[in-house]
Write an enzyme that holds these catalytic residues in place. Structure first.
Site, PDB file in Angstrom:
ATOM      1  N   LYS A  93      13.608   3.866   4.931  1.00  0.00           N
ATOM      2  CA  LYS A  93      13.862   4.151   3.523  1.00  0.00           C
ATOM      3  C   LYS A  93      13.753   5.576   3.201  1.00  0.00           C
ATOM      4  O   LYS A  93      14.474   6.082   2.544  1.00  0.00           O
ATOM      5  CB  LYS A  93      12.613   3.201   2.675  1.00  0.00           C
ATOM      6  CG  LYS A  93      12.709   2.121   2.877  1.00  0.00           C
ATOM      7  CD  LYS A  93      11.856   1.133   2.009  1.00  0.00           C
ATOM      8  CE  LYS A  93      10.099   1.548   2.248  1.00  0.00           C
ATOM      9  NZ  LYS A  93       9.765   0.934   3.297  1.00  0.00           N
ATOM     10  N   ARG A 110       6.526  -2.630  -4.871  1.00  0.00           N
ATOM     11  CA  ARG A 110       6.044  -3.405  -3.587  1.00  0.00           C
ATOM     12  C   ARG A 110       5.461  -4.737  -3.693  1.00  0.00           C
ATOM     13  O   ARG A 110       5.088  -5.295  -2.844  1.00  0.00           O
ATOM     14  CB  ARG A 110       5.083  -2.511  -2.899  1.00  0.00           C
ATOM     15  CG  ARG A 110       5.612  -2.102  -1.191  1.00  0.00           C
ATOM     16  CD  ARG A 110       4.431  -0.954  -1.061  1.00  0.00           C
ATOM     17  NE  ARG A 110       4.603  -0.587   0.357  1.00  0.00           N
ATOM     18  CZ  ARG A 110       5.247   0.543   0.949  1.00  0.00           C
ATOM     19  NH1 ARG A 110       5.448   1.447   0.144  1.00  0.00           N
ATOM     20  NH2 ARG A 110       4.892   0.725   2.184  1.00  0.00           N
ATOM     21  N   ARG A 145       7.542   8.006  15.071  1.00  0.00           N
ATOM     22  CA  ARG A 145       7.748   8.928  13.824  1.00  0.00           C
ATOM     23  C   ARG A 145       6.739  10.218  13.584  1.00  0.00           C
ATOM     24  O   ARG A 145       5.632  10.078  13.909  1.00  0.00           O
ATOM     25  CB  ARG A 145       7.619   7.774  12.762  1.00  0.00           C
ATOM     26  CG  ARG A 145       7.923   8.502  11.469  1.00  0.00           C
ATOM     27  CD  ARG A 145       8.288   7.202  10.392  1.00  0.00           C
ATOM     28  NE  ARG A 145       7.197   6.694   9.760  1.00  0.00           N
ATOM     29  CZ  ARG A 145       7.092   6.227   8.775  1.00  0.00           C
ATOM     30  NH1 ARG A 145       8.221   5.830   8.123  1.00  0.00           N
ATOM     31  NH2 ARG A 145       6.226   5.689   8.135  1.00  0.00           N
ATOM     32  N   ARG A 151       1.679  10.144  10.755  1.00  0.00           N
ATOM     33  CA  ARG A 151       0.758   9.667   9.819  1.00  0.00           C
ATOM     34  C   ARG A 151      -0.427   8.889  10.511  1.00  0.00           C
ATOM     35  O   ARG A 151      -0.310   8.047  11.554  1.00  0.00           O
ATOM     36  CB  ARG A 151       1.476   8.848   8.967  1.00  0.00           C
ATOM     37  CG  ARG A 151       2.031   9.593   7.838  1.00  0.00           C
ATOM     38  CD  ARG A 151       3.127   8.818   6.992  1.00  0.00           C
ATOM     39  NE  ARG A 151       2.522   7.394   6.786  1.00  0.00           N
ATOM     40  CZ  ARG A 151       3.545   6.518   6.290  1.00  0.00           C
ATOM     41  NH1 ARG A 151       4.603   6.756   5.590  1.00  0.00           N
ATOM     42  NH2 ARG A 151       3.134   5.386   5.863  1.00  0.00           N
ATOM     43  N   ARG A 198       0.420  -3.451   8.179  1.00  0.00           N
ATOM     44  CA  ARG A 198       1.396  -3.151   7.194  1.00  0.00           C
ATOM     45  C   ARG A 198       2.520  -4.142   7.091  1.00  0.00           C
ATOM     46  O   ARG A 198       2.799  -4.575   5.989  1.00  0.00           O
ATOM     47  CB  ARG A 198       1.756  -1.690   7.347  1.00  0.00           C
ATOM     48  CG  ARG A 198       0.734  -0.894   6.622  1.00  0.00           C
ATOM     49  CD  ARG A 198       1.296   0.502   7.387  1.00  0.00           C
ATOM     50  NE  ARG A 198       2.533   1.215   7.106  1.00  0.00           N
ATOM     51  CZ  ARG A 198       3.058   2.315   7.875  1.00  0.00           C
ATOM     52  NH1 ARG A 198       2.476   2.542   9.098  1.00  0.00           N
ATOM     53  NH2 ARG A 198       4.226   2.689   7.460  1.00  0.00           N
TER      54      ARG A 198
END
Ligand code: ADP
Ligand code: ZN
Length: 253
Positions: free
Chosen positions: A44, A119, A159, A192, A203
């Site tokens: 996203k 969400r 990431r 992160r 998650r």
């Protein structure tokens, strides 16, 4: 003649990207709201960054807004941190208030790209109701990026995000030119805290239970477009562009 052709080509080049917002301003078109949905790490953020350049509309990521609040140690940041660190969703009311504060800024008047919001079905309902109550007529498109779980885990653990502009990178698939440095703004890249395999599993579970029901919610409103996101980000971006509503301004692109 050649000069004339040159001018036409130049005009075509100028009429891309940032000029989109100006087109919307000068026409009677409604502001465009692009909602990017999909599981964590579906891409996203990458697609939102590319769309921002393409459309000249701001990229609004509730995750980024929370991280900014955490860095600035605001009351919202303090509330959000406890949830984010556990991979849980921040309560709807806190999220919605923060979002509306952001979209009331003048840079959002011609539209915006939502990444990570809504969400929950409750967030979606409140969002559309509040826009209606403000008599804010917007054109809305919901793009659902999907990829399978194994791929998501692989993406998440590699990431890295830019501290300056939030642009995402991947150590194998899309590394920066210089290690640890953002190509776009020169900012430092970091991983992160919630991008660990353990928090990611949580998650993903939260996504399945609380966010996935939004797919049928938006399908029933006729707003949902499915985007397979297992290809390269450039290929996915082509699909994203195709799925945008065919407005006169976009027809020029
Ligand atoms: P990703 O899409 O990669 O999961 P985000 O940066 O969008 O990451 O979100 C990080 C975290 O911020 C989420 O796991 C959640 O705790 C919180 N968050 C972001 N957006 C929302 C939202 N709309 N509602 C509730 N919590 C949110
Ligand atoms: Zn950057």
């Amino acid at each position: 003649m050649r000069f004339l052709i040159g001018c036409v080509i130049m005009m075509g080049v100028i009429c891309t990207g940032k000029s989109f917002a100006m087109h919307r301003a000068s026409s009677v078109e409604k502001p465009l709201v692009v909602i990017l949905m999909g599981p964590p790490a579906a891409g996203k953020g990458t697609q939102a960054t590319a769309l921002t350049d393409y459309l000249g509309l701001p990229h609004i990521s509730t995750g980024d807004l929370f991280r900014e609040n955490i860095r600035n140690q605001t009351p919202v940041g303090k509330t959000a941190k406890a949830y984010i660190d556990q991979g849980k969703l921040v309560p709807d009311q806190v999220t919605i208030d923060m979002l509306f504060a952001r979209i009331s800024h003048p840079d959002c008047q011609h539209g915006y790209i939502l990444d990570g919001f809504p969400r929950t079905v409750e967030q979606a309902r409140t969002f559309h109701q509040r826009l209606e109550a403000q008599a804010a007529k917007v054109e809305c498109v919901v793009l659902n990026l999907n990829a399978d779980d194994a791929e998501l885990v692989e993406r998440i653990t590699g990431r890295m995000i830019c501290k300056g502009c939030s642009k995402p990178y991947h150590k194998h698939y899309s590394p920066p030119q210089q290690e640890g440095v953002c190509d776009a703004c020169g900012g430092d890249l970091y991983q992160r805290d919630d991008d660990t395999a353990a928090v990611f599993t949580k998650r993903l579970e939260v996504y399945r239970v609380q966010t996935a029901p939004l797919i049928s919610y938006y399908q029933s409103k006729g707003l949902l477009k499915q985007i397979p996101s297992k290809n390269s980000s450039d290929q996915v971006f082509q699909e994203v562009i195709h799925a945008l509503p065919h407005t006169p301004a976009l027809a020029e692109k």
